[in-house]
Design a protein around this motif. Sequence first.
Motif, PDB file in Angstrom:
ATOM      1  N   SER A  58      11.095  18.860  -7.700  1.00 29.07           N
ATOM      2  CA  SER A  58      12.174  17.869  -7.698  1.00 29.07           C
ATOM      3  C   SER A  58      12.464  17.342  -6.296  1.00 29.07           C
ATOM      4  CB  SER A  58      13.444  18.477  -8.305  1.00 29.07           C
ATOM      5  OG  SER A  58      13.840  19.633  -7.576  1.00 29.07           O
ATOM      6  N   ASN A  59      12.338  18.198  -5.291  1.00 32.27           N
ATOM      7  CA  ASN A  59      12.602  17.740  -3.920  1.00 32.27           C
ATOM      8  C   ASN A  59      11.632  16.641  -3.502  1.00 32.27           C
ATOM      9  OD1 ASN A  59      14.766  19.451  -3.540  1.00 32.27           O
ATOM     10  ND2 ASN A  59      13.547  21.072  -2.583  1.00 32.27           N
ATOM     11  N   TRP A  60      10.357  16.844  -3.832  1.00 32.27           N
ATOM     12  CA  TRP A  60       9.366  15.826  -3.488  1.00 32.27           C
ATOM     13  C   TRP A  60       9.551  14.581  -4.343  1.00 32.27           C
ATOM     14  CZ3 TRP A  60       7.031  15.445   0.830  1.00 32.27           C
ATOM     15  CH2 TRP A  60       6.671  16.581   1.561  1.00 32.27           C
ATOM     16  N   GLN A  61       9.929  14.752  -5.594  1.00 30.90           N
ATOM     17  CA  GLN A  61      10.190  13.588  -6.439  1.00 30.90           C
ATOM     18  C   GLN A  61      11.321  12.744  -5.862  1.00 30.90           C
ATOM     19  OE1 GLN A  61      10.938  15.129 -10.353  1.00 30.90           O
ATOM     20  NE2 GLN A  61       8.790  15.597 -10.755  1.00 30.90           N
ATOM     21  N   ARG A  62      12.390  13.417  -5.435  1.00 33.78           N
ATOM     22  CA  ARG A  62      13.497  12.681  -4.812  1.00 33.78           C
ATOM     23  C   ARG A  62      13.045  11.989  -3.530  1.00 33.78           C
ATOM     24  NH1 ARG A  62      16.619  17.148  -6.634  1.00 33.78           N
ATOM     25  NH2 ARG A  62      16.322  18.223  -4.645  1.00 33.78           N
ATOM     26  N   ILE A  73       0.842  -1.205   0.000  1.00 38.22           N
ATOM     27  CA  ILE A  73       0.000   0.000   0.000  1.00 38.22           C
ATOM     28  C   ILE A  73       0.874   1.250   0.000  1.00 38.22           C
ATOM     29  CG2 ILE A  73      -1.637   1.339   1.375  1.00 38.22           C
ATOM     30  CD1 ILE A  73      -2.843  -1.350   2.279  1.00 38.22           C
ATOM     31  N   GLN A  74       1.903   1.237   0.846  1.00 42.20           N
ATOM     32  CA  GLN A  74       2.827   2.373   0.868  1.00 42.20           C
ATOM     33  C   GLN A  74       3.484   2.569  -0.498  1.00 42.20           C
ATOM     34  OE1 GLN A  74       5.472   1.316   4.109  1.00 42.20           O
ATOM     35  NE2 GLN A  74       4.665   2.972   5.374  1.00 42.20           N
ATOM     36  N   ALA A  75       3.932   1.464  -1.097  1.00 45.06           N
ATOM     37  CA  ALA A  75       4.628   1.563  -2.377  1.00 45.06           C
ATOM     38  C   ALA A  75       3.721   2.161  -3.445  1.00 45.06           C
ATOM     39  CB  ALA A  75       5.126   0.179  -2.806  1.00 45.06           C
ATOM     40  N   ARG A  76       2.479   1.707  -3.491  1.00 45.97           N
ATOM     41  CA  ARG A  76       1.540   2.248  -4.477  1.00 45.97           C
ATOM     42  C   ARG A  76       1.291   3.730  -4.235  1.00 45.97           C
ATOM     43  NH1 ARG A  76       0.916  -0.950  -8.974  1.00 45.97           N
ATOM     44  NH2 ARG A  76       0.890  -3.145  -8.331  1.00 45.97           N
ATOM     45  N   TYR A  77       1.180   4.099  -2.981  1.00 45.06           N
ATOM     46  CA  TYR A  77       0.931   5.510  -2.655  1.00 45.06           C
ATOM     47  C   TYR A  77       2.133   6.367  -3.046  1.00 45.06           C
ATOM     48  CZ  TYR A  77       0.363   9.748   0.106  1.00 45.06           C
ATOM     49  OH  TYR A  77       0.285  11.054   0.500  1.00 45.06           O
ATOM     50  N   TRP A  78       3.332   5.921  -2.702  1.00 41.56           N
ATOM     51  CA  TRP A  78       4.524   6.704  -3.037  1.00 41.56           C
ATOM     52  C   TRP A  78       4.711   6.792  -4.550  1.00 41.56           C
ATOM     53  CZ3 TRP A  78       7.735   3.664   1.110  1.00 41.56           C
ATOM     54  CH2 TRP A  78       7.440   4.189   2.372  1.00 41.56           C
ATOM     55  N   ALA A  79       4.418   5.704  -5.257  1.00 40.51           N
ATOM     56  CA  ALA A  79       4.528   5.747  -6.718  1.00 40.51           C
ATOM     57  C   ALA A  79       3.525   6.739  -7.305  1.00 40.51           C
ATOM     58  CB  ALA A  79       4.300   4.349  -7.301  1.00 40.51           C
ATOM     59  N   TRP A  80       2.320   6.745  -6.757  1.00 38.31           N
ATOM     60  CA  TRP A  80       1.306   7.699  -7.222  1.00 38.31           C
ATOM     61  C   TRP A  80       1.767   9.130  -6.969  1.00 38.31           C
ATOM     62  CZ3 TRP A  80      -2.146  10.749  -4.060  1.00 38.31           C
ATOM     63  CH2 TRP A  80      -3.113  11.443  -4.797  1.00 38.31           C
ATOM     64  N   GLN A  81       2.327   9.372  -5.791  1.00 42.11           N
ATOM     65  CA  GLN A  81       2.825  10.710  -5.481  1.00 42.11           C
ATOM     66  C   GLN A  81       3.982  11.090  -6.403  1.00 42.11           C
ATOM     67  OE1 GLN A  81       1.572  12.937  -3.749  1.00 42.11           O
ATOM     68  NE2 GLN A  81       0.582  12.197  -1.906  1.00 42.11           N
TER      69      GLN A  81
END
Length: 271
Positions: A57-61, A42-50
């Motif tokens: 770029s900071n949030w992408q990193r 669930i975390q992985a899917r959420y982080w990938a969506w974000q």
Amino acid sequence: MSESRPVPSPQEAERRADRRMYAAIGGLVIAWALVLVFRTPIQARYWAWQLTRSDESNWQRHYFHRLASLQDACAPAAGSLLRHARPEVRRNGATLLHYARTPEARRLLLAGLSDPDAGVREAAAMGLAVNHDAEVQEALCEILADFRSPNAALAAAALGRMGGDRASAALLDALNREPPLEVKAEVIDGLGQIRVAEAVPLLEAALRDDRPLPAPPLSDRLAQGAFAALLTGPATAPSAARLAGAELELPATISALAARSLRLITGQGGL
């Protein structure tokens, strides 16, 4: 008249209350176990969506490193990124798979070699290189053996990072067969990177090939990217002053590339 229900005894009422309490506790335990089991996906899917929706770029990193910290567990989320319409998102997906060592990750990386975006293909090739998997290495050798394959050059670049007897033999065989120019450049570079002494006669022959390189080898392109990142980093970085005005000197011809590989193998600077 309907019969009235018997009133349970105090002992029976207490037993029923206990059963309800135990059922509630059991439900909570099961729910908590499910949370523990599915928390990472669930975390992985959420982080990938974000990662797909963030423009900063900071949030992408931030989300990329969150996903990378999952290592093998990041593969399903990386697969979803590789199906995204935007090439920069797919590049992130391929790069994430550098941190995974699962069969799913290897399958996704091999599929990434066919992506329409060059950056995705290169990231996939480097991901395969860091896997050091015998099956992957054999697949790359088969790709390199067919010069008609659009991925032959990338396969050579990946084998030049993996090293080992099988990779060395495949690169030597390719150079012996006079591959296309782009493939030849990656083969020569790879032989130098993994210091294949048996390649010296072939590399000496390549010193007579003055054709210009169609593009720098992948190792040089990656070095250029890292160099540019240093130059565009924070002005307070200690390396900024030293790097100001500097630039990488890259070989421009097959002969210059062969000379560099010979220097790497022999340690002689005069070639």
